[in-house]
Design a protein around this motif. Structure first.
Motif, mmCIF file in Angstrom:
data_model
loop_
_atom_site.group_PDB
_atom_site.id
_atom_site.type_symbol
_atom_site.label_atom_id
_atom_site.label_comp_id
_atom_site.label_asym_id
_atom_site.label_seq_id
_atom_site.Cartn_x
_atom_site.Cartn_y
_atom_site.Cartn_z
ATOM 1 N N VAL A 203 -7.213 -7.428 47.548
ATOM 2 C CA VAL A 203 -5.760 -7.582 47.604
ATOM 3 C C VAL A 203 -5.391 -8.973 48.108
ATOM 4 O O VAL A 203 -4.503 -9.640 47.558
ATOM 5 C CB VAL A 203 -5.128 -6.490 48.495
ATOM 6 N N SER A 204 -6.067 -9.433 49.131
ATOM 7 C CA SER A 204 -5.764 -10.757 49.682
ATOM 8 C C SER A 204 -5.998 -11.851 48.652
ATOM 9 O O SER A 204 -5.153 -12.738 48.463
ATOM 10 C CB SER A 204 -6.622 -11.019 50.922
ATOM 11 N N GLU A 205 -7.126 -11.801 47.957
ATOM 12 C CA GLU A 205 -7.490 -12.878 47.039
ATOM 13 C C GLU A 205 -6.738 -12.816 45.718
ATOM 14 O O GLU A 205 -6.522 -13.855 45.079
ATOM 15 C CB GLU A 205 -8.999 -12.844 46.777
ATOM 16 N N LEU A 211 0.528 -15.281 45.516
ATOM 17 C CA LEU A 211 1.984 -15.232 45.660
ATOM 18 C C LEU A 211 2.479 -15.930 46.923
ATOM 19 O O LEU A 211 3.690 -16.008 47.154
ATOM 20 C CB LEU A 211 2.469 -13.780 45.667
ATOM 21 N N GLY A 212 1.570 -16.424 47.736
ATOM 22 C CA GLY A 212 1.984 -17.070 48.980
ATOM 23 C C GLY A 212 2.503 -16.095 50.012
ATOM 24 O O GLY A 212 3.335 -16.458 50.858
ATOM 25 N N ALA A 266 7.842 -11.649 41.361
ATOM 26 C CA ALA A 266 6.674 -11.604 40.475
ATOM 27 C C ALA A 266 6.701 -10.372 39.582
ATOM 28 O O ALA A 266 6.407 -10.452 38.378
ATOM 29 C CB ALA A 266 5.391 -11.634 41.308
ATOM 30 N N LEU A 267 7.050 -9.210 40.132
ATOM 31 C CA LEU A 267 7.062 -7.982 39.333
ATOM 32 C C LEU A 267 8.200 -7.978 38.320
ATOM 33 O O LEU A 267 8.084 -7.374 37.249
ATOM 34 C CB LEU A 267 7.164 -6.766 40.248
ATOM 35 N N LEU A 268 9.300 -8.651 38.640
ATOM 36 C CA LEU A 268 10.404 -8.757 37.687
ATOM 37 C C LEU A 268 10.120 -9.787 36.599
ATOM 38 O O LEU A 268 10.873 -9.888 35.628
ATOM 39 C CB LEU A 268 11.697 -9.129 38.420
ATOM 40 N N GLY A 269 9.031 -10.552 36.758
ATOM 41 C CA GLY A 269 8.688 -11.567 35.767
ATOM 42 C C GLY A 269 9.618 -12.751 35.787
ATOM 43 O O GLY A 269 9.774 -13.446 34.781
ATOM 44 N N SER A 270 10.239 -13.015 36.940
ATOM 45 C CA SER A 270 11.265 -14.049 37.010
ATOM 46 C C SER A 270 10.756 -15.384 37.530
ATOM 47 O O SER A 270 11.403 -16.408 37.325
ATOM 48 C CB SER A 270 12.412 -13.577 37.916
ATOM 49 N N GLY A 271 9.658 -15.386 38.246
ATOM 50 C CA GLY A 271 9.199 -16.611 38.883
ATOM 51 C C GLY A 271 8.044 -17.254 38.148
ATOM 52 O O GLY A 271 7.581 -16.773 37.106
#
Length: 501
Positions: A203-205, A211-212, A266-271
């Motif tokens: 999960v970390s990697e 995602l910072g 990220a999940l919304l695909g916006s960034g």
């Protein structure tokens, strides 16, 4: 009215209608701070890749009169929001080919997995542990392993041994039943098939670092404890910070409003950063089964609960753990997200997130409809302008509008007798080359009565119009509308004349 959802176009902030809605959200959450045990609250509203608003209330440590207010970087335990991450692992491993299918049986990755299913004797044993069911409250597995608490510190092999003598609660895939066990088992089993060999490291990697999300993790180190908002029970008694042991994947994590905003984008695909391919992300955010009866959501998905509200599906993951409550929510058609983190129990009464969306959804929908761009014009209208017919049954005129955009007008005695004037002309939005998109209007009735039948304007809106290659006169001889199964709409040399009765 249609379109049911406006296009999620960029907005020029600030907008008065959104500012007013966000002020109402601020008021709703600020009032909730009077609920028993609620010491601190942080919230964030996201649209596209922009944080529209942050709200921070109360004190980071409610036991300390000198404590300062929390902020978007204050850490909270996020409990069941942690379940998002085993599902992201499943989808990523599916994309990478390590998991061959989302409906693979768990036995393919844990050969000793078995559990008794007295409720579905006709179903094949390998159907009892399908991956997508494990990730969506459809596994039928008990809430926890037999005779264990959330603090159980056994191994995955011990968990599999315990399951051999246990029974399913419901027949898999037939009814929604909440299972913390399913997500933890899924995470530990899949982690054994990764290069890291460890769930938390994966999960970390693969999620947090890309995602910072530097302020999100699992281990409650002294440095993390110093930044956590202090959690309380409803009685006002401080809540302990305990470790979930083997159940860590289902509820151990901590995070901040700022970090979860990054996940929402990220999940919304916006960034700029995406965790999944668009097709996989769309599958991730889709419901799998309706949950009738007493279940707390309308539908379940991987790992979401879906709540119907104001014509939208609100995608939610709620979590409650001693001293903390949290909600991570998305409305994908609007590219809207809301994160709510509380130090203290969820306040009684009407749900805060639902109340917030009651303000946000109509405001954002209205703003998006107003901001919708007009139809884009082609470089030249000349090749496409003229009169056309489909089998001499329906007739069309394509002509340029005031700004050079194309408009498609239906005409003829039958159309003029049945179709209201406002809906005889549709805009043609130029996409590229000879391809256009039908655009009815910003808002319109989804269907119109057409004699003894109905005309679906909703079906027409957004359909692609493909004009034919230009002839030696530089004109397109006709066009197709494949989505409406309409082909060979051919050019006429002149405007048709109709005989009057």
């Amino acid at each position: 009215m249609c379109p049911r959802h406006p296009e999620p176009v960029p907005l020029a902030h600030p907008l008065p209608v959104l500012k007013e809605a966000l002020e109402k959200v601020d008021h709703i959450l600020r009032q909730a701070m009077s609920a028993p045990g609620v010491a601190a609250m942080s919230a964030v509203v996201i649209h596209n890749d922009t944080v529209l608003w942050t709200g921070n209330f109360g004190k980071k440590n409610g036991s300390d009169p000198a404590s300062g207010a929390p902020n978007e970087y204050t850490m909270y335990r996020i409990s069941s929001i942690s379940k998002i991450f085993p599902v992201l692992m499943l989808y990523r491993l599916w994309e990478e080919g390590i998991v061959t299918s989302l409906d693979d049986p768990l036995e393919r990755y844990a050969s000793t997995f078995t559990i008794n299913n007295p409720l579905g004797l006709a179903s094949a044993p390998e159907q009892q542990g399908l991956m997508d069911r494990m990730a969506s409250q459809l596994s039928g597995l008990p809430r926890r392993l037999r005779s264990t608490s959330l603090l159980w510190k056994g191994s995955t092999q011990e968990a599999l041994n315990l399951l051999k003598d246990d029974v399913l609660v419901v027949d898999p895939g037939t009814r929604c039943h909440y299972s913390t066990l399913a997500f933890s088992l899924l995470a530990h089993v899949l982690a054994a098939h990764t290069a890291q060999g460890d769930y938390q490291r994966w999960v970390s990697e693969n999620v947090l670092e890309p995602l910072g999300m530097a302020d999100t993790g699992f281990d409650l180190t002294p440095a993390v404890r110093a930044r956590l908002a202090a959690g309380f029970y409803g009685s006002g008694r401080p809540a302990p910070l305990y470790d979930l042991g083997w159940y860590r994947p289902s509820g151990q994590m901590y995070s901040t409003a700022a970090d979860l905003a990054k996940l929402a984008v990220a999940l919304l695909g916006s960034g700029p950063r995406r965790l999944l391919r668009p097709d996989a992300a769309k599958t991730l955010l889709a419901p799998l089964l309706a949950c009738p009866g007493a279940y707390f959501a309308n539908e379940t998905g991987t790992p979401w609960e879906f709540h119907a509200q104001r014509g939208y599906r609100v995608v939610r993951k709620d979590g409650d753990l001693d001293g903390y409550a949290a909600t991570f929510s998305l409305v994908p058609p609007l590219r809207l997200g809301l994160v709510l983190l509380l130090a203290g129990p969820r306040p009684p009464g009407p749900d805060l997130v639902t109340r917030a969306y009651d303000e946000l959804l109509p405001a954002l929908e209205g703003a998006l409809r107003e901001a919708e761009p007009g139809p884009a014009p082609p470089p030249s209208a000349h090749p496409f302008a003229g009169y056309f017919t489909f089998a001499n049954l329906t007739f069309y005129e394509v002509r340029a509008g005031p700004a050079g955009e194309l408009r498609l007008r239906q005409f003829g005695p039958r159309v003029e007798a049945l179709v209201p004037p406002a809906f005889r002309t549709l805009a043609l939005r130029h996409l590229h080359g000879r391809v256009f998109q039908l655009h009815v209007a910003r808002e319109f009735p989804c269907t119109l009565p057409l004699g003894d039948a109905w005309l679906s304007l909703e079906a027409q809106h957004g359909q692609l119009v493909n004009f034919y290659p230009l002839d030696h006169h530089g004109l397109s001889p006709g066009f197709d509308v494949p989505g409406l199964n309409t082909y060979r709409v051919l050019r006429l040399q002149r405007k048709p004349v109709f005989k009057t009765q």
